[in-house]
Design a protein around this motif. Sequence first.
Motif, PDB file in Angstrom:
ATOM      1  N   ILE A  34      -8.432  -4.180   0.287  1.00  7.68           N
ATOM      2  CA  ILE A  34      -9.564  -3.484  -0.858  1.00  7.68           C
ATOM      3  C   ILE A  34      -9.083  -1.948  -0.883  1.00  7.68           C
ATOM      4  O   ILE A  34      -8.603  -1.447   0.108  1.00  7.68           O
ATOM      5  CB  ILE A  34     -10.901  -3.800  -0.652  1.00  7.68           C
ATOM      6  CG1 ILE A  34     -11.343  -3.383   0.687  1.00  7.68           C
ATOM      7  CG2 ILE A  34     -11.183  -5.538  -0.615  1.00  7.68           C
ATOM      8  CD1 ILE A  34     -12.951  -3.437   0.835  1.00  7.68           C
ATOM      9  N   GLY A  35      -9.447  -1.457  -2.116  1.00 11.77           N
ATOM     10  CA  GLY A  35      -9.510  -0.025  -2.158  1.00 11.77           C
ATOM     11  C   GLY A  35      -9.447   0.398  -3.653  1.00 11.77           C
ATOM     12  O   GLY A  35      -9.145  -0.602  -4.721  1.00 11.77           O
ATOM     13  N   LYS A  41      -2.602  -0.700  -3.221  1.00  5.49           N
ATOM     14  CA  LYS A  41      -2.535  -2.351  -2.916  1.00  5.49           C
ATOM     15  C   LYS A  41      -1.336  -2.901  -3.522  1.00  5.49           C
ATOM     16  O   LYS A  41      -0.714  -3.653  -2.712  1.00  5.49           O
ATOM     17  CB  LYS A  41      -3.785  -2.817  -3.148  1.00  5.49           C
ATOM     18  CG  LYS A  41      -5.054  -2.168  -2.860  1.00  5.49           C
ATOM     19  CD  LYS A  41      -6.278  -2.558  -3.675  1.00  5.49           C
ATOM     20  CE  LYS A  41      -6.470  -2.661  -4.979  1.00  5.49           C
ATOM     21  NZ  LYS A  41      -6.409  -1.110  -5.648  1.00  5.49           N
ATOM     22  N   ALA A 194     -14.529  -6.717  -4.363  1.00  7.29           N
ATOM     23  CA  ALA A 194     -14.396  -6.653  -3.054  1.00  7.29           C
ATOM     24  C   ALA A 194     -15.460  -7.459  -2.424  1.00  7.29           C
ATOM     25  O   ALA A 194     -15.229  -8.195  -1.307  1.00  7.29           O
ATOM     26  CB  ALA A 194     -14.517  -5.226  -2.617  1.00  7.29           C
ATOM     27  N   TYR A 205      -8.437  -4.797   5.296  1.00  3.34           N
ATOM     28  CA  TYR A 205      -8.053  -3.339   5.433  1.00  3.34           C
ATOM     29  C   TYR A 205      -8.608  -2.942   4.169  1.00  3.34           C
ATOM     30  O   TYR A 205      -8.440  -3.118   3.004  1.00  3.34           O
ATOM     31  CB  TYR A 205      -6.642  -3.379   5.541  1.00  3.34           C
ATOM     32  CG  TYR A 205      -6.019  -3.831   6.867  1.00  3.34           C
ATOM     33  CD1 TYR A 205      -5.678  -3.145   7.796  1.00  3.34           C
ATOM     34  CD2 TYR A 205      -5.749  -5.211   6.901  1.00  3.34           C
ATOM     35  CE1 TYR A 205      -5.023  -3.718   9.098  1.00  3.34           C
ATOM     36  CE2 TYR A 205      -5.271  -5.968   7.919  1.00  3.34           C
ATOM     37  CZ  TYR A 205      -4.839  -4.895   9.159  1.00  3.34           C
ATOM     38  OH  TYR A 205      -4.376  -5.765  10.239  1.00  3.34           O
ATOM     39  N   VAL A 206      -9.054  -1.505   4.500  1.00  5.30           N
ATOM     40  CA  VAL A 206      -9.414  -0.530   3.280  1.00  5.30           C
ATOM     41  C   VAL A 206      -8.437   0.412   3.092  1.00  5.30           C
ATOM     42  O   VAL A 206      -8.032   1.245   3.784  1.00  5.30           O
ATOM     43  CB  VAL A 206     -10.897   0.110   3.515  1.00  5.30           C
ATOM     44  CG1 VAL A 206     -11.333   0.846   2.217  1.00  5.30           C
ATOM     45  CG2 VAL A 206     -11.870  -1.032   3.944  1.00  5.30           C
ATOM     46  N   GLU A 208      -7.059   3.981   1.040  1.00  2.00           N
ATOM     47  CA  GLU A 208      -7.443   4.893   0.002  1.00  2.00           C
ATOM     48  C   GLU A 208      -6.158   5.825   0.178  1.00  2.00           C
ATOM     49  O   GLU A 208      -5.645   6.206   1.142  1.00  2.00           O
ATOM     50  CB  GLU A 208      -8.238   5.776   1.054  1.00  2.00           C
ATOM     51  CG  GLU A 208      -9.685   5.695   0.319  1.00  2.00           C
ATOM     52  CD  GLU A 208     -10.799   6.300   1.249  1.00  2.00           C
ATOM     53  OE1 GLU A 208     -10.847   7.313   1.709  1.00  2.00           O
ATOM     54  OE2 GLU A 208     -11.932   5.835   1.137  1.00  2.00           O
ATOM     55  N   LYS A 214      -9.687   1.939   7.107  1.00  3.46           N
ATOM     56  CA  LYS A 214     -10.629   1.153   7.859  1.00  3.46           C
ATOM     57  C   LYS A 214     -10.014  -0.294   7.918  1.00  3.46           C
ATOM     58  O   LYS A 214      -9.492  -0.805   7.058  1.00  3.46           O
ATOM     59  CB  LYS A 214     -11.997   1.148   7.157  1.00  3.46           C
ATOM     60  CG  LYS A 214     -13.150   0.704   7.974  1.00  3.46           C
ATOM     61  CD  LYS A 214     -14.540   0.951   7.420  1.00  3.46           C
ATOM     62  CE  LYS A 214     -14.894   2.080   7.964  1.00  3.46           C
ATOM     63  NZ  LYS A 214     -16.275   2.534   7.999  1.00  3.46           N
ATOM     64  N   THR A 215     -10.251  -0.930   9.039  1.00  3.76           N
ATOM     65  CA  THR A 215      -9.994  -2.216   9.080  1.00  3.76           C
ATOM     66  C   THR A 215     -10.906  -2.861  10.061  1.00  3.76           C
ATOM     67  O   THR A 215     -11.406  -2.346  11.105  1.00  3.76           O
ATOM     68  CB  THR A 215      -8.555  -2.625   9.579  1.00  3.76           C
ATOM     69  OG1 THR A 215      -8.498  -4.233   9.857  1.00  3.76           O
ATOM     70  CG2 THR A 215      -8.196  -2.083  11.103  1.00  3.76           C
ATOM     71  N   LEU A 221     -17.154  -5.569   7.340  1.00  5.17           N
ATOM     72  CA  LEU A 221     -17.213  -4.616   6.410  1.00  5.17           C
ATOM     73  C   LEU A 221     -18.167  -4.842   5.128  1.00  5.17           C
ATOM     74  O   LEU A 221     -18.813  -3.890   4.663  1.00  5.17           O
ATOM     75  CB  LEU A 221     -15.688  -4.742   5.670  1.00  5.17           C
ATOM     76  CG  LEU A 221     -14.663  -4.064   6.546  1.00  5.17           C
ATOM     77  CD1 LEU A 221     -13.232  -4.587   6.013  1.00  5.17           C
ATOM     78  CD2 LEU A 221     -14.837  -2.656   6.908  1.00  5.17           C
ATOM     79  N   VAL A 227     -18.365   1.077   3.307  1.00  6.01           N
ATOM     80  CA  VAL A 227     -17.952   0.385   2.548  1.00  6.01           C
ATOM     81  C   VAL A 227     -18.743  -0.217   1.368  1.00  6.01           C
ATOM     82  O   VAL A 227     -18.322  -0.126   0.222  1.00  6.01           O
ATOM     83  CB  VAL A 227     -17.207  -0.850   3.347  1.00  6.01           C
ATOM     84  CG1 VAL A 227     -16.708  -2.075   2.489  1.00  6.01           C
ATOM     85  CG2 VAL A 227     -16.132  -0.377   4.325  1.00  6.01           C
ATOM     86  N   TYR A 231     -17.085   0.632  -2.160  1.00  4.74           N
ATOM     87  CA  TYR A 231     -16.345  -0.430  -2.786  1.00  4.74           C
ATOM     88  C   TYR A 231     -17.225  -1.761  -3.238  1.00  4.74           C
ATOM     89  O   TYR A 231     -16.779  -2.443  -4.011  1.00  4.74           O
ATOM     90  CB  TYR A 231     -15.349  -1.132  -1.864  1.00  4.74           C
ATOM     91  CG  TYR A 231     -14.427   0.033  -1.565  1.00  4.74           C
ATOM     92  CD1 TYR A 231     -13.479   0.696  -2.385  1.00  4.74           C
ATOM     93  CD2 TYR A 231     -14.594   0.644  -0.210  1.00  4.74           C
ATOM     94  CE1 TYR A 231     -12.876   1.632  -1.958  1.00  4.74           C
ATOM     95  CE2 TYR A 231     -13.516   1.604   0.151  1.00  4.74           C
ATOM     96  CZ  TYR A 231     -12.764   2.208  -0.814  1.00  4.74           C
ATOM     97  OH  TYR A 231     -12.090   3.400  -0.421  1.00  4.74           O
TER      98      TYR A 231
END
Length: 252
Positions: A34-35, A41, A194, A205-206, A208, A214-215, A221, A227, A231
């Motif tokens: 996500i992001g 992505k 998300a 996994y996030v 940016e 972040k994971t 999350l 988060v 998101y």
Amino acid sequence: MLLDVHDIEVFYGKIAALKGISLQVDEGEIVALIGANGAGKTTTLKTISGLRPLTAGKILFEGSDISRMPGHKRVVAGIGHAPEGRGIFPGMTVQENLLMGSYARKGRQADSELDEVYELFPRLAERKSQFGGTMSGGEQQMLAIGRALMAKPKVLLLDEPSMGLAPILVAQIFSIITEINRRGTTVLLVEQNATQALQLADRAYVLETGTVVKTAAARDLLTDPQVQAAYLGGDLDTAAVAESSGEGEPTA
Ligand SMILES: Nc1ncnc2c1ncn2[C@@H]1O[C@H](COP(=O)(O)OP(=O)(O)OP(=O)(O)O)[C@@H](O)[C@H]1O
Ligand SMILES: [Mg+2]
């Protein structure tokens, strides 16, 4: 480990789109990426499937370095990709589009694969002879996923499968993804949606601006304040989160 992406860098001209991304996917998992828009992505998925070259790092698939393997060989190796924007062939029928997905495995019988895709997506079975370009947005999305499944991938890379779909179809696509995974295909899922992606995934996994920030386990999350703020937006369905993260678990 099925897929091990190690510190990859990818450029568009002089612009670094991925600045050292690492992620792992184990066999049987659903992993979400996500992001925000432009985080990298799509580029990550394209680099895994061989549509974009990397300039540093490496990608291991079942322990072998595939970083420089051409995309069509990665399909044969077991990497399926349903790309963003769908990319179906508008002037071909639904069935012809699906058969294009098994092209890399030419010479093999595609009947059992077709049967399986038609079973997962009855809508496609009803519309075998319809031209791809006249299918609705949601149907085209199903067709893109079905085509990727035709090569019997070990890992399926899905880029925004819910994009532009009405809520009822979003729910349907997510339940089909669950079923595809239950039948044995590992899934790496990119989603703007998300909340729903995290409810479906095992881990996430996030991203940016080209890096992993972040994971964690997806359910963690969902309840991570950072988060949530960045998101999951104001439309966070807290009841669904509680249901998804609390089912069968003792509360602390
Ligand atoms: N073909 C291209 N040429 C130049 N730059 C590109 C190209 N494709 C992507 N980029 C840039 O690379 C970065 C990552 O893009 P990418 O498409 O991977 O993001 P994304 O996370 O999938 O975003 P979105 O959520 O909007 O789909 C962005 O800054 C984007 O502008
Ligand atoms: Mg994208």
